[in-house]
Design a protein around this motif. Structure first.
Motif, PDB file in Angstrom:
ATOM      1  N   ASP A  42     -17.940 -28.712 -53.438  1.00  0.00           N
ATOM      2  CA  ASP A  42     -17.632 -27.835 -54.568  1.00  0.00           C
ATOM      3  C   ASP A  42     -18.397 -26.517 -54.505  1.00  0.00           C
ATOM      4  OD1 ASP A  42     -15.844 -29.616 -55.674  1.00  0.00           O
ATOM      5  OD2 ASP A  42     -17.356 -30.593 -56.920  1.00  0.00           O
ATOM      6  N   GLN A  43     -19.176 -26.303 -53.435  1.00  0.00           N
ATOM      7  CA  GLN A  43     -19.925 -25.057 -53.293  1.00  0.00           C
ATOM      8  C   GLN A  43     -19.168 -24.088 -52.398  1.00  0.00           C
ATOM      9  OE1 GLN A  43     -23.905 -26.670 -52.076  1.00  0.00           O
ATOM     10  NE2 GLN A  43     -24.539 -25.200 -53.651  1.00  0.00           N
ATOM     11  N   VAL A  44     -19.239 -22.821 -52.783  1.00  0.00           N
ATOM     12  CA  VAL A  44     -18.585 -21.768 -52.020  1.00  0.00           C
ATOM     13  C   VAL A  44     -19.546 -20.596 -51.894  1.00  0.00           C
ATOM     14  CG1 VAL A  44     -16.674 -20.102 -51.999  1.00  0.00           C
ATOM     15  CG2 VAL A  44     -16.278 -22.419 -52.803  1.00  0.00           C
ATOM     16  N   TRP A  45     -19.557 -19.978 -50.724  1.00  0.00           N
ATOM     17  CA  TRP A  45     -20.308 -18.754 -50.492  1.00  0.00           C
ATOM     18  C   TRP A  45     -19.304 -17.704 -50.045  1.00  0.00           C
ATOM     19  CZ3 TRP A  45     -21.744 -23.602 -49.093  1.00  0.00           C
ATOM     20  CH2 TRP A  45     -22.952 -24.090 -49.635  1.00  0.00           C
ATOM     21  N   VAL A  46     -19.406 -16.504 -50.605  1.00  0.00           N
ATOM     22  CA  VAL A  46     -18.475 -15.430 -50.284  1.00  0.00           C
ATOM     23  C   VAL A  46     -19.274 -14.248 -49.735  1.00  0.00           C
ATOM     24  CG1 VAL A  46     -16.690 -13.874 -51.155  1.00  0.00           C
ATOM     25  CG2 VAL A  46     -16.914 -16.179 -52.128  1.00  0.00           C
ATOM     26  N   TYR A  47     -18.786 -13.687 -48.630  1.00  0.00           N
ATOM     27  CA  TYR A  47     -19.450 -12.556 -47.987  1.00  0.00           C
ATOM     28  C   TYR A  47     -18.429 -11.489 -47.603  1.00  0.00           C
ATOM     29  CZ  TYR A  47     -23.354 -15.784 -47.436  1.00  0.00           C
ATOM     30  OH  TYR A  47     -24.378 -16.672 -47.681  1.00  0.00           O
ATOM     31  N   VAL A  48     -18.934 -10.277 -47.412  1.00  0.00           N
ATOM     32  CA  VAL A  48     -18.129  -9.192 -46.858  1.00  0.00           C
ATOM     33  C   VAL A  48     -17.971  -9.470 -45.371  1.00  0.00           C
ATOM     34  CG1 VAL A  48     -18.102  -6.714 -46.363  1.00  0.00           C
ATOM     35  CG2 VAL A  48     -18.885  -7.531 -48.593  1.00  0.00           C
ATOM     36  N   ASN A  49     -16.765  -9.307 -44.849  1.00  0.00           N
ATOM     37  CA  ASN A  49     -16.485  -9.597 -43.441  1.00  0.00           C
ATOM     38  C   ASN A  49     -16.892  -8.412 -42.566  1.00  0.00           C
ATOM     39  OD1 ASN A  49     -15.564 -10.542 -41.019  1.00  0.00           O
ATOM     40  ND2 ASN A  49     -13.399 -10.516 -41.560  1.00  0.00           N
ATOM     41  N   SER A  50     -18.198  -8.232 -42.432  1.00  0.00           N
ATOM     42  CA  SER A  50     -18.734  -7.137 -41.639  1.00  0.00           C
ATOM     43  C   SER A  50     -20.112  -7.520 -41.122  1.00  0.00           C
ATOM     44  CB  SER A  50     -18.827  -5.873 -42.504  1.00  0.00           C
ATOM     45  OG  SER A  50     -19.354  -4.804 -41.770  1.00  0.00           O
ATOM     46  N   CYS A  51     -20.290  -7.498 -39.814  1.00  0.00           N
ATOM     47  CA  CYS A  51     -21.581  -7.823 -39.220  1.00  0.00           C
ATOM     48  C   CYS A  51     -22.565  -6.688 -39.504  1.00  0.00           C
ATOM     49  CB  CYS A  51     -21.421  -8.011 -37.715  1.00  0.00           C
ATOM     50  SG  CYS A  51     -22.977  -8.448 -36.894  1.00  0.00           S
ATOM     51  N   PRO A  52     -23.781  -6.995 -39.925  1.00  0.00           N
ATOM     52  CA  PRO A  52     -24.749  -5.938 -40.211  1.00  0.00           C
ATOM     53  C   PRO A  52     -25.188  -5.162 -38.966  1.00  0.00           C
ATOM     54  CG  PRO A  52     -25.748  -8.101 -40.538  1.00  0.00           C
ATOM     55  CD  PRO A  52     -24.298  -8.316 -40.262  1.00  0.00           C
ATOM     56  N   HIS A  53     -24.905  -5.692 -37.785  1.00  0.00           N
ATOM     57  CA  HIS A  53     -25.309  -5.021 -36.553  1.00  0.00           C
ATOM     58  C   HIS A  53     -24.528  -3.731 -36.328  1.00  0.00           C
ATOM     59  CE1 HIS A  53     -25.292  -5.023 -31.900  1.00  0.00           C
ATOM     60  NE2 HIS A  53     -26.352  -4.367 -32.321  1.00  0.00           N
ATOM     61  N   ILE A  54     -23.187  -3.823 -36.273  1.00  0.00           N
ATOM     62  CA  ILE A  54     -22.382  -2.610 -36.060  1.00  0.00           C
ATOM     63  C   ILE A  54     -21.159  -2.541 -36.968  1.00  0.00           C
ATOM     64  CG2 ILE A  54     -23.150  -2.147 -33.701  1.00  0.00           C
ATOM     65  CD1 ILE A  54     -20.578  -3.486 -32.699  1.00  0.00           C
ATOM     66  N   GLY A  55     -21.064  -3.420 -37.928  1.00  0.00           N
ATOM     67  CA  GLY A  55     -19.998  -3.331 -38.920  1.00  0.00           C
ATOM     68  C   GLY A  55     -18.647  -3.890 -38.519  1.00  0.00           C
ATOM     69  N   VAL A  56     -18.581  -4.610 -37.408  1.00  0.00           N
ATOM     70  CA  VAL A  56     -17.301  -5.187 -36.989  1.00  0.00           C
ATOM     71  C   VAL A  56     -17.007  -6.453 -37.781  1.00  0.00           C
ATOM     72  CG1 VAL A  56     -17.457  -4.261 -34.643  1.00  0.00           C
ATOM     73  CG2 VAL A  56     -18.364  -6.529 -35.121  1.00  0.00           C
ATOM     74  N   PRO A  57     -15.719  -6.810 -37.925  1.00  0.00           N
ATOM     75  CA  PRO A  57     -15.384  -8.091 -38.556  1.00  0.00           C
ATOM     76  C   PRO A  57     -15.980  -9.243 -37.738  1.00  0.00           C
ATOM     77  CG  PRO A  57     -13.441  -6.706 -38.401  1.00  0.00           C
ATOM     78  CD  PRO A  57     -14.519  -6.040 -37.594  1.00  0.00           C
ATOM     79  N   LEU A  58     -16.336 -10.310 -38.414  1.00  0.00           N
ATOM     80  CA  LEU A  58     -16.992 -11.435 -37.757  1.00  0.00           C
ATOM     81  C   LEU A  58     -16.039 -12.360 -37.019  1.00  0.00           C
ATOM     82  CD1 LEU A  58     -19.317 -12.295 -40.733  1.00  0.00           C
ATOM     83  CD2 LEU A  58     -20.052 -11.307 -38.577  1.00  0.00           C
ATOM     84  N   ASP A  59     -14.818 -12.494 -37.509  1.00  0.00           N
ATOM     85  CA  ASP A  59     -13.910 -13.521 -36.989  1.00  0.00           C
ATOM     86  C   ASP A  59     -13.095 -13.028 -35.788  1.00  0.00           C
ATOM     87  OD1 ASP A  59     -12.762 -11.787 -38.892  1.00  0.00           O
ATOM     88  OD2 ASP A  59     -11.150 -13.186 -39.318  1.00  0.00           O
TER      89      ASP A  59
END
Length: 120
Positions: A42-59
């Motif tokens: 029942d737990q969910v974590w939500v994040y912005v899809n951007s790597c802090p290294h260079i800002g590319v999507p993670l997936d």
């Protein structure tokens, strides 16, 4: 949407995120960056899809944000690993940095709600 609190938008239904997995969401209208969510029970974590290294999507492919053991969030570009619980980078070129967490809540209807401006 009927029943929606002003200032929030529905990201998805909790059941849309398979338990133990992740799911990506495109940018909101007028937005630049998508979001993703990880669910454990029942737990969910939500994040912005951007790597802090260079800002590319993670997936690398849709909805694939976790490593093979589904223990960490993984950046497909440089292999950085992040804790699911707080988005903190434990390995990789952005070690010590964190993903941008998105405030969220699950309402009485089982919907995951995020701020209207999340990802803008």
């Amino acid at each position: 949407m009927e029943g929606q609190v002003t200032g929030e938008r529905v990201l998805c239904a909790l059941e849309d995120i398979p338990d133990g997995n992740s799911k990506g969401f495109p940018a909101a209208p007028g937005g630049f960056v998508g979001l993703f969510a990880v669910r454990r029970g029942d737990q969910v974590w939500v994040y912005v899809n951007s790597c802090p290294h260079i800002g590319v999507p993670l997936d690398p492919v849709p909805d694939r944000f976790l490593d093979t053991k589904k223990l960490h969030i993984l950046c497909s570009t440089h292999g950085a690993r992040f804790r699911v619980e707080d988005g903190f980078c434990t390995q990789g070129p952005c070690y010590g940095e964190s993903l941008e967490a998105v405030p969220h809540r699950i309402d009485d209807h089982g919907r995951v709600l995020v701020p209207e401006d999340a990802g803008l």
